[in-house]
Design an enzyme around this catalytic site. Sequence first.
Site, mmCIF file in Angstrom:
data_model
loop_
_atom_site.group_PDB
_atom_site.id
_atom_site.type_symbol
_atom_site.label_atom_id
_atom_site.label_comp_id
_atom_site.label_asym_id
_atom_site.label_seq_id
_atom_site.Cartn_x
_atom_site.Cartn_y
_atom_site.Cartn_z
ATOM 1 N N ASN A 151 0.767 -1.405 -0.076
ATOM 2 C CA ASN A 151 -0.093 0.054 -0.075
ATOM 3 C C ASN A 151 0.885 1.252 -0.135
ATOM 4 O OD1 ASN A 151 0.532 -1.343 2.803
ATOM 5 N ND2 ASN A 151 -0.312 0.668 3.711
ATOM 6 N N GLN A 179 -4.473 -3.715 -2.687
ATOM 7 C CA GLN A 179 -3.980 -2.830 -3.429
ATOM 8 C C GLN A 179 -3.504 -3.164 -4.848
ATOM 9 O OE1 GLN A 179 -3.839 0.412 -2.787
ATOM 10 N NE2 GLN A 179 -3.871 0.408 -0.772
ATOM 11 N N GLY A 200 -13.766 -2.986 -1.665
ATOM 12 C CA GLY A 200 -14.255 -2.318 -2.789
ATOM 13 C C GLY A 200 -13.648 -0.930 -2.903
ATOM 14 N N THR A 237 -26.769 -9.990 8.275
ATOM 15 C CA THR A 237 -27.693 -9.735 7.075
ATOM 16 C C THR A 237 -26.677 -8.926 6.117
ATOM 17 O OG1 THR A 237 -29.491 -9.577 8.442
ATOM 18 C CG2 THR A 237 -29.555 -8.343 6.228
ATOM 19 N N CYS A 326 2.036 9.817 13.732
ATOM 20 C CA CYS A 326 2.162 10.647 14.710
ATOM 21 C C CYS A 326 1.777 10.105 15.842
ATOM 22 C CB CYS A 326 1.441 12.035 14.425
ATOM 23 S SG CYS A 326 1.932 13.034 15.752
HETATM 24 N N1 PLP Z 1 -5.036 -4.268 3.352
HETATM 25 C C1 PLP Z 1 -4.302 -3.044 2.679
HETATM 26 C C2 PLP Z 1 -2.984 -3.398 1.864
HETATM 27 C C3 PLP Z 1 -4.733 -1.736 2.553
HETATM 28 O O1 PLP Z 1 -3.947 -0.933 1.614
HETATM 29 C C4 PLP Z 1 -5.998 -1.432 3.511
HETATM 30 C C5 PLP Z 1 -6.280 -0.143 3.252
HETATM 31 O O2 PLP Z 1 -5.631 0.972 3.342
HETATM 32 C C6 PLP Z 1 -6.352 -2.370 4.289
HETATM 33 C C7 PLP Z 1 -5.690 -3.699 4.202
HETATM 34 C C8 PLP Z 1 -7.607 -2.274 5.085
HETATM 35 O O3 PLP Z 1 -8.756 -1.879 4.218
HETATM 36 P P1 PLP Z 1 -10.320 -1.371 4.944
HETATM 37 O O4 PLP Z 1 -9.594 -0.205 5.757
HETATM 38 O O5 PLP Z 1 -11.075 -1.295 3.773
HETATM 39 O O6 PLP Z 1 -10.688 -2.596 5.911
#
Ligand code: PLP
Length: 384
Positions: A151, A179, A200, A237, A326
């Site tokens: 990410n 990602q 999503g 649900t 931070c």
């Molecule tokens: N995993 C990765 C690599 C991500 O970049 C993110 C979100 O930044 C997440 C998991 C978590 O996603 P969410 O906050 O939509 O659960």
Amino acid sequence: MIYLDNNATTQPAEQVVDAMLQAQRQWWANPSSVHRFGQQVRGQVEMAREELADLLGCKSREIIFTSGATESNNLALRGMTAARPDRRIILTTAIEHSAIREPCEHLAEQGYRFVHVPLLTGGLVDTDAFAQLLNEHADDLGLVSVHWANNETGVIQPVEQLAVMCKEKGVPFHTDATQSAGKIPIDLASTAISALSLAGHKFHGPRGVGALVVRSGARLVPQQRGGPQERERRGGTENSPGIIGLGVAAQLAGEYLASDEPARVASLRDRLENTLLQRIDGAVVNGVEAPRTSNTTNIGFPHLESEAILILLSEKQVCASAGAACSSGSLEPSPVLLAMGVPEPVAHGSIRLSLSRFTTEQEIDQALEIIPPAIERLQATLPQ
Ligand code: PLP
């Protein structure tokens, strides 16, 4: 506004918003209800499952809809290790998202042990070291979890190769593909990957909805009980408007991947990155040695503070991010960059610029007018 923070979240596509509005207004019955209205919504949910399965090259029944990648990762880590309780080791990396790192730490408090695979320059998993660790721990490994694309840097791990190595040892392989889904082609059927997480909102879908794909044959103990939904793998649900929106986003992502658009995004990212490197003294790209997703660049400006850069850019209408957090008044450099071997003065001053298919050429032109003088202004305040 110049939005270069698409790895944090993306703008939902118009078609996604329309489909969700229609679902809220028209298709609001419970998809588990036996009446016709409920079954019409069930049909919409199942259509969305098919769309997502098409994007990922898996079977629709392998998809479990969740509230997002954090839940999917938690479900995979807890549910897949619980399926093999005699095996207490999880093999993973130090550069996972916190949605993997933190559940691993929690599992460690419950008697599990996690082992980090060594990394090569650029943050790629060292496949030789990975093979050795697999050999060493094969009988005790409950799960291997390595993300597909990072990410912070966009670096793409060789997950298909790692999954094959795991399969040979009979160890399940999970990947956090949050990602990479919708950004690079994925065909699960041609891989040995056992499970995959996504959200999503990282590919122009809605926030608060995601999926865990568990391939046929992989074992999972449900972690959320309370109803028979999702083939008894995730009670509760269904978030049908979210799922319907995710289905539309998956369809649009498939069309995007089949078009020339990824090449356009890649060329915008390359122009942004190369121009910043040319114009700014000392700028370096983190992870440049490895293959990366074409929408992400992580650039370090040694001796600056990423927080100061982000605030200044925000004043100039540029939205960007850093992996920095931070904590207790002191700015910590990104643990991911440090674990990749990025020197501390560079990690401290690194920011992430992430594009999407909605990013325009004009936005990049404007960003290139704003970012170099902003960095120079901050560099001028450094002691000589
Ligand atoms: N995993 C990765 C690599 C991500 O970049 C993110 C979100 O930044 C997440 C998991 C978590 O996603 P969410 O906050 O939509 O659960």
